[in-house]
Scaffold this motif. Structure first.
Motif, PDB file in Angstrom:
ATOM      1  N   LEU A  98       1.055  -1.429   0.187  1.00 14.28           N
ATOM      2  CA  LEU A  98       0.027  -0.103   0.003  1.00 14.28           C
ATOM      3  C   LEU A  98       0.962   1.376   0.151  1.00 14.28           C
ATOM      4  O   LEU A  98       1.835   1.376   1.102  1.00 14.28           O
ATOM      5  CB  LEU A  98      -1.099  -0.034   1.281  1.00 14.28           C
ATOM      6  CG  LEU A  98      -1.829   1.164   1.329  1.00 14.28           C
ATOM      7  CD1 LEU A  98      -2.914   1.140   0.071  1.00 14.28           C
ATOM      8  CD2 LEU A  98      -2.766   0.994   2.683  1.00 14.28           C
ATOM      9  N   LYS A  99       0.716   2.089  -0.799  1.00 16.51           N
ATOM     10  CA  LYS A  99       1.670   3.152  -1.244  1.00 16.51           C
ATOM     11  C   LYS A  99       1.111   4.613  -0.916  1.00 16.51           C
ATOM     12  O   LYS A  99       1.721   5.634  -0.718  1.00 16.51           O
ATOM     13  CB  LYS A  99       1.954   3.358  -2.840  1.00 16.51           C
ATOM     14  CG  LYS A  99       2.799   2.029  -3.173  1.00 16.51           C
ATOM     15  CD  LYS A  99       4.089   1.799  -2.544  1.00 16.51           C
ATOM     16  CE  LYS A  99       4.764   0.524  -3.102  1.00 16.51           C
ATOM     17  NZ  LYS A  99       5.395   0.046  -1.824  1.00 16.51           N
ATOM     18  N   TYR A 100      -0.146   4.530  -0.051  1.00 21.30           N
ATOM     19  CA  TYR A 100      -0.520   5.933   0.545  1.00 21.30           C
ATOM     20  C   TYR A 100      -1.573   5.815   1.502  1.00 21.30           C
ATOM     21  O   TYR A 100      -2.120   4.736   1.686  1.00 21.30           O
ATOM     22  CB  TYR A 100      -1.143   6.880  -0.691  1.00 21.30           C
ATOM     23  CG  TYR A 100      -2.259   6.313  -1.453  1.00 21.30           C
ATOM     24  CD1 TYR A 100      -3.635   6.508  -1.167  1.00 21.30           C
ATOM     25  CD2 TYR A 100      -1.998   5.834  -2.839  1.00 21.30           C
ATOM     26  CE1 TYR A 100      -4.643   6.000  -1.989  1.00 21.30           C
ATOM     27  CE2 TYR A 100      -3.044   5.232  -3.312  1.00 21.30           C
ATOM     28  CZ  TYR A 100      -4.249   5.277  -3.094  1.00 21.30           C
ATOM     29  OH  TYR A 100      -5.497   4.924  -3.589  1.00 21.30           O
ATOM     30  N   PRO A 101      -1.635   6.772   2.235  1.00 21.87           N
ATOM     31  CA  PRO A 101      -2.662   6.569   3.573  1.00 21.87           C
ATOM     32  C   PRO A 101      -4.136   6.404   2.913  1.00 21.87           C
ATOM     33  O   PRO A 101      -4.664   7.227   2.180  1.00 21.87           O
ATOM     34  CB  PRO A 101      -2.530   7.955   4.405  1.00 21.87           C
ATOM     35  CG  PRO A 101      -1.862   8.643   3.343  1.00 21.87           C
ATOM     36  CD  PRO A 101      -1.315   8.293   2.303  1.00 21.87           C
ATOM     37  N   ILE A 102      -5.017   5.629   3.810  1.00 19.69           N
ATOM     38  CA  ILE A 102      -6.127   5.492   3.402  1.00 19.69           C
ATOM     39  C   ILE A 102      -7.092   5.324   4.577  1.00 19.69           C
ATOM     40  O   ILE A 102      -6.805   4.763   5.735  1.00 19.69           O
ATOM     41  CB  ILE A 102      -6.628   4.010   2.878  1.00 19.69           C
ATOM     42  CG1 ILE A 102      -5.811   4.279   1.315  1.00 19.69           C
ATOM     43  CG2 ILE A 102      -7.944   4.158   2.476  1.00 19.69           C
ATOM     44  CD1 ILE A 102      -6.274   3.309   0.166  1.00 19.69           C
ATOM     45  N   VAL A 103      -8.109   6.084   4.808  1.00 18.04           N
ATOM     46  CA  VAL A 103      -9.129   6.374   6.052  1.00 18.04           C
ATOM     47  C   VAL A 103      -9.942   5.171   5.891  1.00 18.04           C
ATOM     48  O   VAL A 103     -10.793   4.945   4.844  1.00 18.04           O
ATOM     49  CB  VAL A 103      -9.656   7.548   6.421  1.00 18.04           C
ATOM     50  CG1 VAL A 103     -10.431   7.560   7.599  1.00 18.04           C
ATOM     51  CG2 VAL A 103      -8.750   8.704   6.352  1.00 18.04           C
ATOM     52  N   SER A 104     -10.185   4.413   7.052  1.00 22.60           N
ATOM     53  CA  SER A 104     -11.120   3.512   7.139  1.00 22.60           C
ATOM     54  C   SER A 104     -12.298   3.914   7.704  1.00 22.60           C
ATOM     55  O   SER A 104     -12.742   3.777   8.716  1.00 22.60           O
ATOM     56  CB  SER A 104     -10.402   2.383   8.175  1.00 22.60           C
ATOM     57  OG  SER A 104     -11.503   1.517   8.439  1.00 22.60           O
TER      58      SER A 104
END
Ligand code: ADE
Length: 418
Positions: free
Chosen positions: A167-173
């Motif tokens: 995973l290459k970037y931040p993701i909000v769950s």
């Protein structure tokens, strides 16, 4: 506009239905109002892969009011509401690529069309867009600030990516916000799944045995609403704590190999594959109905069903009847795809209001924190979750109590006991 929708002539009908949903989405309306004044998403390109429904139309409208440029495709080939896709394309200045019933090739062509807009923020429901971006369009990854993910299945995939270092970037769950999964997954899936089964079949549920496979938040919702309709509910689980909870809630709990013999209606909501397989199909009663409310169409083994069947016909719009060699008829709803979105309209707007307020506020948070977050899966900040709950209560005209100063002090102290 660069759209691929079924028929722009449906736009007027879509507009009216979007307006109707807006009346139920008071929290998102407040977010939209602020976004319109503050324009926190100015210059941001959002690539969204979501179910194209009246509720999603209101979400993309709020994002646009915040200054974002949005491109939208479907997150499931069967969940698009064609009138809504037409209305979004026609009135909102948003490029939409979604046609109900699109084949697999078109589904991925549409995701690629959204990626052609070179998004800085991804908004996904099931992680197909993120997965494609990471697998086939890596040259674009450095343009992405971050993303959001709507659903349990998507979060499981993203965590697997993060664990693999992929995973290459931040993701909000978004799914993990309390104001999302405690309401959308439970009351939303509960009501819309029963609604879809009834719209598709017009079956009487009272007195029937409904088998719910999986007792996560969605399974809890389906079981409780089926019981509310007078069904005898049996839960199947693999997790001992969830099984225990279902048993103490008063549901029958047993392995699926036993439940398969007594169920009239089966609903899979596990998030895993091959839940209903050949061994279960072989012993089901004549007339049994199967529906899936999990994200992907992998929970009911369709290949096994095809393999056992000597004939198949579409007996109602969303009902395929499989005739087996021994004469039994088994019914599969919506080709095993998400039944609540395929055969009904998905979750009601009043509950999507909270999920999508979380989405909009999480996008704002990702943009505000641009450059500060390393790749990974992030929870929705507690302040956002709390704000959504407070605003929803206000929209529902519900007031609650406050702690007195003495009560707050008591909770901070450890000296006072018996
Ligand atoms: N997921 C479940 N129900 C939905 C709805 N009504 N709109 C968008 N996504 C959904």
């Amino acid at each position: 506009m660069d759209c691929d929708v079924k028929d722009l002539g449906l736009a007027e009908k879509g507009r009216e239905r979007i307006e109707w949903a807006a009346g139920e989405m008071g929290v998102l309306a407040l977010v939209r109002e602020r976004f319109e004044k503050e324009r926190p998403l100015e210059g941001i390109r959002i690539g969204a892969c979501m179910h194209v429904t009246t509720e999603t139309a209101n979400l993309v409208d709020a994002l646009k009011a915040g200054g974002a440029e949005v491109a939208l495709c479907a997150s499931n080939p069967l969940s698009t509401q064609d009138d809504v896709a037409a209305a979004i394309c026609d009135q909102s200045g948003i490029d939409v690529y979604a046609i109900k019933g699109e084949d697999n090739e078109t589904y991925y062509r549409h995701i690629n069309a959204v990626l052609d807009h070179r998004p800085n923020v991804t908004m996904d429901d099931g992680a197909d867009l993120v997965s494609l971006l990471h697998r086939e369009r890596q040259d674009q990854l450095q343009e992405v600030i971050g993303g959001t993910e709507e659903t349990t299945t998507g979060i499981i995939r993203l965590r697997a990516m993060a664990n693999d270092g992929a995973l290459k970037y931040p993701i909000v769950s978004v799914n993990d916000a309390d104001t999302k999964h405690l309401f959308d997954n439970r009351f939303g899936t509960g009501q819309s799944t029963i609604d879809a089964i009834m719209r598709a079949t017009n079956l009487l549920l009272a007195g029937r045995t409904v088998v719910v496979c999986g007792y996560g938040m969605c399974g809890r919702g389906v079981a409780s609403r089926a019981r509310g309709m007078g069904a005898k509910v049996v839960v199947t689980e693999v997790d001992p704590i969830r099984a225990l909870e279902a048993a103490m809630e008063g549901y029958g709990v047993m392995p699926l190999r036993d439940a398969a013999r007594i169920g009239d209606v089966f609903v899979t909501v596990t998030g895993d594959r091959g839940v209903i397989g050949r061994e279960h199909l072989e012993v089901m009663r004549d007339g049994a109905v199967m529906a899936n409310a999990g994200h992907f169409d992998v929970e009911i083994d369709k290949a096994a069903l095809e393999g056992l069947a000597s004939g198949k016909r579409r007996i109602r719009e969303f009902v395929d009847e499989y005739r087996l060699a021994d004469g039994r008829r088994l019914h599969l709803l919506a080709e095993g795809r998400l039944v609540n979105l395929a055969a009904a309209e998905g979750h009601p707007a009043a509950v999507m209001d909270m999920s999508f307020a979380n989405q909009a506020l999480s996008v704002e948070w990702v943009v505000k924190n641009r450059g500060l977050l390393s790749p990974g899966v992030y929870p929705v900040p507690a302040e956002i979750d709390g704000e959504v709950a407070t605003l929803k209560l206000r929209a529902m005209r519900i007031e609650i109590d406050e702690l007195t100063a003495e009560q707050q002090e008591y909770l901070r102290s450890w000296q006072q006991g018996t």
